[in-house]
Scaffold this active site. Structure first.
Site, PDB file in Angstrom:
ATOM      1  CE  LYS A 263      -4.016  -1.749   2.567  1.00  0.00           C
ATOM      2  NZ  LYS A 263      -5.006  -1.557   1.489  1.00  0.00           N
ATOM      3  NE  ARG A 337     -10.935  -9.749  -1.947  1.00  0.00           N
ATOM      4  CZ  ARG A 337     -11.223  -8.883  -2.906  1.00  0.00           C
ATOM      5  NH1 ARG A 337     -11.534  -9.298  -4.119  1.00  0.00           N
ATOM      6  NH2 ARG A 337     -11.237  -7.590  -2.650  1.00  0.00           N
TER       7      ARG A 337
HETATM    8  N1  BES Z   1      -8.245  -3.572   4.350  1.00  0.00           N
HETATM    9  C1  BES Z   1      -8.329  -3.223   2.982  1.00  0.00           C
HETATM   10  C2  BES Z   1      -9.593  -2.431   2.656  1.00  0.00           C
HETATM   11  C3  BES Z   1      -9.609  -1.014   3.118  1.00  0.00           C
HETATM   12  C4  BES Z   1      -8.858  -0.054   2.472  1.00  0.00           C
HETATM   13  C5  BES Z   1     -10.448  -0.639   4.131  1.00  0.00           C
HETATM   14  C6  BES Z   1      -8.906   1.258   2.881  1.00  0.00           C
HETATM   15  C7  BES Z   1     -10.511   0.693   4.527  1.00  0.00           C
HETATM   16  C8  BES Z   1      -9.733   1.623   3.913  1.00  0.00           C
HETATM   17  C9  BES Z   1      -8.336  -4.476   2.106  1.00  0.00           C
HETATM   18  O1  BES Z   1      -7.581  -5.523   2.572  1.00  0.00           O
HETATM   19  C10 BES Z   1      -7.773  -4.072   0.790  1.00  0.00           C
HETATM   20  O2  BES Z   1      -6.634  -3.702   0.752  1.00  0.00           O
HETATM   21  N2  BES Z   1      -8.587  -4.130  -0.243  1.00  0.00           N
HETATM   22  C11 BES Z   1      -8.162  -3.738  -1.533  1.00  0.00           C
HETATM   23  C12 BES Z   1      -8.722  -4.732  -2.526  1.00  0.00           C
HETATM   24  C13 BES Z   1      -8.178  -4.560  -3.909  1.00  0.00           C
HETATM   25  C14 BES Z   1      -6.713  -4.950  -3.943  1.00  0.00           C
HETATM   26  C15 BES Z   1      -8.971  -5.415  -4.854  1.00  0.00           C
HETATM   27  C16 BES Z   1      -8.698  -2.342  -1.800  1.00  0.00           C
HETATM   28  O3  BES Z   1      -9.825  -2.049  -1.425  1.00  0.00           O
HETATM   29  O4  BES Z   1      -7.951  -1.541  -2.358  1.00  0.00           O
HETATM   30 MN    MN Z   2      -5.538  -5.363   1.937  1.00  0.00          MN
END
Ligand code: BES
Ligand code: MN
Ligand code: ZN
Length: 479
Positions: A263, A337
């Site tokens: 990230k 997931r």
């Molecule tokens: N924990 C995150 C989702 C999230 C991101 C919650 C920002 C709250 C704020 C999750 O694990 C994630 O990183 N999801 C990705 C999925 C994507 C790679 C398909 C996302 O939402 O960017």
């Molecule tokens: Mn994630």
């Protein structure tokens, strides 16, 4: 914080000794002959106060009232939501002062859900995080009296709301803790302490047991960190063994760096909140222990960190889930997931009446619904309706999103049964479609709390959502 319910009308509320008095005025307000009524009637007439939710007028030492500070506040139509708005605004207006004892009174009899949301709003406004501060500042409000003429009728809902507060605060506490103070092992410790309470049992599985179960997807996420994973199984046994339980599955990523699909740095600290689903499950169990309802509930928490390193999963890796389905991990940041799918498979053994998973799953859900409503997905109409209604009456809102099979197209993989991501479009829904593949054997719902579990910016902190919604759902008898 101490809540008390007292049978008082406006006249007797005015006679009470307290540091602050909040008077809730709905549009239907009919003034009586007491001092507070006439103050409110005058203020409304002059236009200095409106009955719409959140409109307020602060008074100091008004004649005929024993409290030093009085806040008159509109609560609109008197619903849970509008009452919550009004109470939040009013408490914020008196909070900074030397207010220890607060009296909240209704000018006319509220609906049950309004009493509940008033209690939750007062608690919300006065919560202070303490865990990792060297000097803990004391809570501003320590005694809160809820005054309404027909108090005895509201005994049950009062008790439930106070228990919800305890649960919400436990959830906030754990979600707020930084990742080094809330490791999978520490989370498991929190669950174990809950098992000291009546009717609660807890079992914690470590890497060996999880491997034996074949949770290859969950293990894959955990392999990039030295912090050992934990799979937490909580049980609340309030009814006969023959009664099928409701299973709650909480995403317990104690820190989500994204893994190799790293990230960006800004706000990455907020990924300590990625175990908010797990925290909400702990909170629900805390409240169940207080209330002792005649139901059975199972809580499942797959807990681990998502880090990158020499052993971490790589984009393109294929893993085998506990269900036997193989998964191509195209993005290591779609880890939620991957841990949830194995927990859903594990849930099958309880022959549940329903399974609800709670997860900070997608940024896309935050974009879709913002911080107001959690995303609700369900393959079961009855369950979807029950959860929506529970959200409305606990003022912990959610909104249903679709699960059409067309949304699963993008999850097709050339190298496994399914891929863990589809394109950017409809990201909250494609994530839910992934989970749905593992939830075919029971009525299932998924709550995406990415937008609602915490607040960013100056007010950064966990909200304790959706503990209130889940508790309300569990305590509402099935029709
Ligand atoms: N924990 C995150 C989702 C999230 C991101 C919650 C920002 C709250 C704020 C999750 O694990 C994630 O990183 N999801 C990705 C999925 C994507 C790679 C398909 C996302 O939402 O960017
Ligand atoms: Mn994630
Ligand atoms: Zn995550």
């Amino acid at each position: 914080m101490n809540f008390e319910l007292k049978p008082l009308d406006l006249a007797s509320a005015a006679a009470q000794k307290c540091d602050a008095l909040i008077v809730l005025l709905a549009t239907s307000f009919k003034p009586g002959n007491d001092a507070l009524s006439s103050l409110a009637a005058q203020a409304l007439k002059s236009g200095d106060l409106e009955s719409k939710a959140g409109s307020l007028l602060s008074l100091y030492c008004p004649v005929g009232v024993n409290s030093t500070r009085v806040v008159l506040v509109g609560v609109g139509n008197g619903s849970a939501r509008e009452t919550g708005k009004g109470v939040s605004a009013a408490v914020a207006a008196v909070k900074s002062r030397q207010v220890k004892k607060l009296l909240v009174c209704w000018a006319s009899a509220p609906v049950e859900s309004a009493l509940r949301s008033a209690i939750l709003a007062v608690a919300e406004a006065s919560y202070v995080y303490t865990s990792t501060k060297s000097k803990s500042e004391p809570r501003v409000l320590d005694r809160v009296v809820l005054a309404l003429p027909e108090a005895p009728k509201f005994g049950a809902v009062f008790k439930q709301a106070v228990a919800a507060v305890t649960g919400i605060e436990l959830a906030k506490e754990w979600a707020n803790r930084p990742a080094n103070h809330a490791t999978p092992t520490l989370l498991a410790g929190a669950a174990r302490s809950l098992a000291k309470l009546p009717k609660i049992a807890c079992e914690v599985l470590g890497p060996k047991e999880v491997a034996k179960l074949g949770m290859g997807s969950f293990m894959a996420v955990a392999q990039g960190t030295d912090e050992p994973l934990r799979f937490i199984v909580l049980r609340y046994n309030g009814a006969a063994k023959t009664q099928a339980p409701t299973v709650l599955v909480g995403k317990g990523i104690t820190f989500d760096s994204g893994g190799i699909s790293l990230k960006p740095a800004p706000e990455m600290d907020e990924m300590k909140f990625d175990m908010s689903g797990a925290a909400s499950v702990l909170g629900v169990f805390r409240a169940l222990a207080d209330l002792q309802p005649a139901i059975n509930v199972v809580g499942l928490i797959p807990a681990c960190e998502n880090l990158s390193g020499g052993r971490a999963i790589k984009p393109g890796d294929v893993v085998t889930s506990m269900s036997g389905q193989t998964i191509e991990i195209l993005n290591t940041d779609a880890e939620g997931r991957l841990v949830l799918c194995d927990a859903l498979t594990y849930a099958e053994r309880f022959k549940p009446r329903a399974v609800v998973d709670i997860a900070t799953l997608t940024g896309a859900c935050m974009i879709a619904l913002g911080g107001v409503r959690s995303g609700l997905f369900s393959s079961d109409e009855t369950l979807a309706t029950a959860l929506s209604l529970a959200g409305e009456s606990s003022n912990d809102l959610c909104w249903r999103l679709p699960l059409d099979d067309d949304y699963a197209e993008g999850l097709k993989s050339n190298f496994a049964d399914v891929a863990n991501v589809a394109g950017r479009a409809g990201g909250a829904i494609t994530a839910a479609k992934f989970l749905q593949r593992f939830a075919a054997k029971f009525p299932w719902a998924h709550l995406d709390i990415a937008g609602t579990a915490w607040k960013s910016g100056a007010a950064k902190g966990a909200t304790g959502r959706p503990v209130a919604l889940l508790l309300q759902y569990l305590l509402t008898p099935a029709k």
